[in-house]
Scaffold this active site. Structure first.
Site, mmCIF file in Angstrom:
data_model
loop_
_atom_site.group_PDB
_atom_site.id
_atom_site.type_symbol
_atom_site.label_atom_id
_atom_site.label_comp_id
_atom_site.label_asym_id
_atom_site.label_seq_id
_atom_site.Cartn_x
_atom_site.Cartn_y
_atom_site.Cartn_z
ATOM 1 N N ASP A 40 8.073 -9.020 11.348
ATOM 2 C CA ASP A 40 9.734 -8.345 10.632
ATOM 3 C C ASP A 40 10.681 -8.527 11.006
ATOM 4 O O ASP A 40 10.632 -8.368 12.313
ATOM 5 C CB ASP A 40 9.391 -7.091 10.662
ATOM 6 N N CYS A 265 10.141 1.900 -6.438
ATOM 7 C CA CYS A 265 9.578 1.317 -7.447
ATOM 8 C C CYS A 265 10.040 1.786 -8.789
ATOM 9 O O CYS A 265 10.652 1.130 -9.303
ATOM 10 C CB CYS A 265 7.702 1.148 -7.343
#
Length: 439
Positions: A40, A265
């Protein structure tokens, strides 16, 4: 020897790129079976993982301490892997168009460190065509390699439900796809190492991309329908929850409820479908209408708060409003795209600065995202209105007497409760003659 066999024999590594609510649990799961490199760009996040802290609360600190995932923010270390899983966010821009920046950035980084024989699988939610038309050219340009000859690509949409401790990664069927049959089987076998529920082999990458967008758009539309009903029932003086409970006695009722639809989402994916449809000359009607309804619910709730304040003879701009919950859903620390923010913005228009309480939310993220500082419940007093915005277990299980002690010393008729998630015993509250409203 196939790449899958090399991975199982721990001769090759998997690299999970993007270690948020999706990538981190996946890396943890894979690490129980094979060698995993967790990458990351956020060095602070990597340092937390290395020190045994789980900022997402998805698996817990103890699991992070015990995992064998090799966490890193050093791009060059990706050269150690041959199987890449991309799990970066795919947000939207202010004009509701897809922001492919993160997935394009991940493709650039992987491309710079890609070697022959590698396989790249995208999990980030995108509209059909992104993997093949946008990501592959970036991988080829950055690596100097040829897709289909030197490396291959697949797509497997993430289905993790943040904060859900029942429907976990391992228990959700995984859709997988690949650019050819051999690639598909390699990807399927790798995921079968950790997905107990099994994998579903989609017929193409575009089908897998579409499946993800559609499943969230379907939920969005159904919730929008219930939200529209809730707005109408509010005018009729009918309790929406009572109607739904009556309706749900039929075997084929879908059991959706009204609410604030945010997050990364359901509140975003439909816009990816809408964007691509309009590029092809089709103006979405149902999906876009559902989005408009759900995007308006924050203002609708805020206006209900104002109405209750007026009825209770409160001076609106002097009213003390406390909102319980800022995350986009219950029992999850993620504050991204929380529609509670829309309630706050609308109240600000009436010169109300609500106090926000959330024992689960990341305080730094809340301040960065919405410019607010979280307050502890024990510091609250002299309240005019309590807004139950997020159904965290801590709020649901808390005795109502604790909330009662937060109000000003005034008649109960002037004590306002806004119960967005209908988590309170409305009969008991109304017997006490509180001013109660639910969505």
């Amino acid at each position: 020897m196939s790449l899958y066999e090399q991975i199982v024999n721990k001769q090759e590594k998997i690299a999970v790129v993007g270690l948020g609510y999706v990538g981190m649990p996946l890396a943890i799961a894979f690490a129980k079976k094979i060698k995993v490199l967790g990458f990351d760009l956020n060095k602070d996040k990597i340092n937390l993982y290395k020190s045994g802290v789980d900022p997402t609360n998805e698996v817990g600190n103890q699991v992070i301490k015990e995992t064998s995932v090799d966490f890193t923010s050093e791009e060059w270390r990706l050269k150690e892997a041959k199987f890449f899983v991309v799990a970066v966010p795919t947000p939207i821009n202010s004009d509701k168009t897809p922001d492919l920046g993160p997935v394009e950035g991940a493709s650039i980084i992987i491309g710079r460190n890609l070697s022959k024989g590698s396989l790249v699988v995208y999990e980030s939610t995108v509209y059909p065509g992104v993997t093949e038309d946008i990501c592959i050219p970036i991988l080829e340009k950055e690596s100097g390699l040829k897709c289909g000859i030197d490396f291959k690509v697949g797509y497997s949409p993430e289905r993790i439900n943040p904060g859900d401790k029942v429907n976990t990664l391992e228990k959700i069927i995984k859709i997988v796809s690949g650019m050819d049959e051999n690639c598909l089987e390699e990807i399927a076998k790798v995921y079968e190492l950790v997905i107990e529920a099994g994998v579903y082999r989609a017929s193409s990458i575009k089908v897998a991309e579409a499946a993800k967008v559609v499943e969230n758009s379907q939920r969005d539309i159904n919730i929008a329908f219930m939200n529209e009903l809730a707005m109408v029932f509010d005018r009729m003086g009918i309790e929406t929850k009572d109607v739904i409970e009556a309706m749900n006695t039929k075997w084929n009722a879908l059991k959706f409820y009204p609410g604030l639809v945010g997050g990364h989402c359901i509140g975003i994916d439909p816009y990816y479908f809408i964007y691509e449809a309009e590029k092809l000359g089709y103006h979405s009607q149902i999906v876009l209408s559902g989005r408009k309804i759900n995007d308006s619910m924050g203002e609708f709730v805020a206006d209900a708060i104002i109405k209750r304040l007026v009825i209770a003879n409160k001076i609106v701009k002097n009213a003390k409003v406390v909102i319980l919950g800022i995350t986009f859903k219950e029992n999850c620390s993620d504050t991204r795209n929380s529609k509670v923010g829309d309630i706050i913005t609308r109240l600000n228009e009436y010169e109300i600065e609500p106090i926000i309480v959330d024992p689960i939310a990341d305080s730094d993220d809340a301040e960065k995202e919405y410019g607010i500082k979280l307050t502890k419940l024990e510091e609250i007093n002299n309240v005019d209105c309590l807004v139950f915005a997020v159904a965290h277990n801590e709020f649901v299980s808390m005795p109502f007497e604790i909330f009662e002690g937060l109000y000003k010393d005034c008649p109960n008729e002037e004590k306002i409760i806004i119960d967005i998630k209908s988590i309170l015993d409305k009969k008991k509250i109304r017997e006490k003659r509180y001013s109660y409203w639910s969505l």
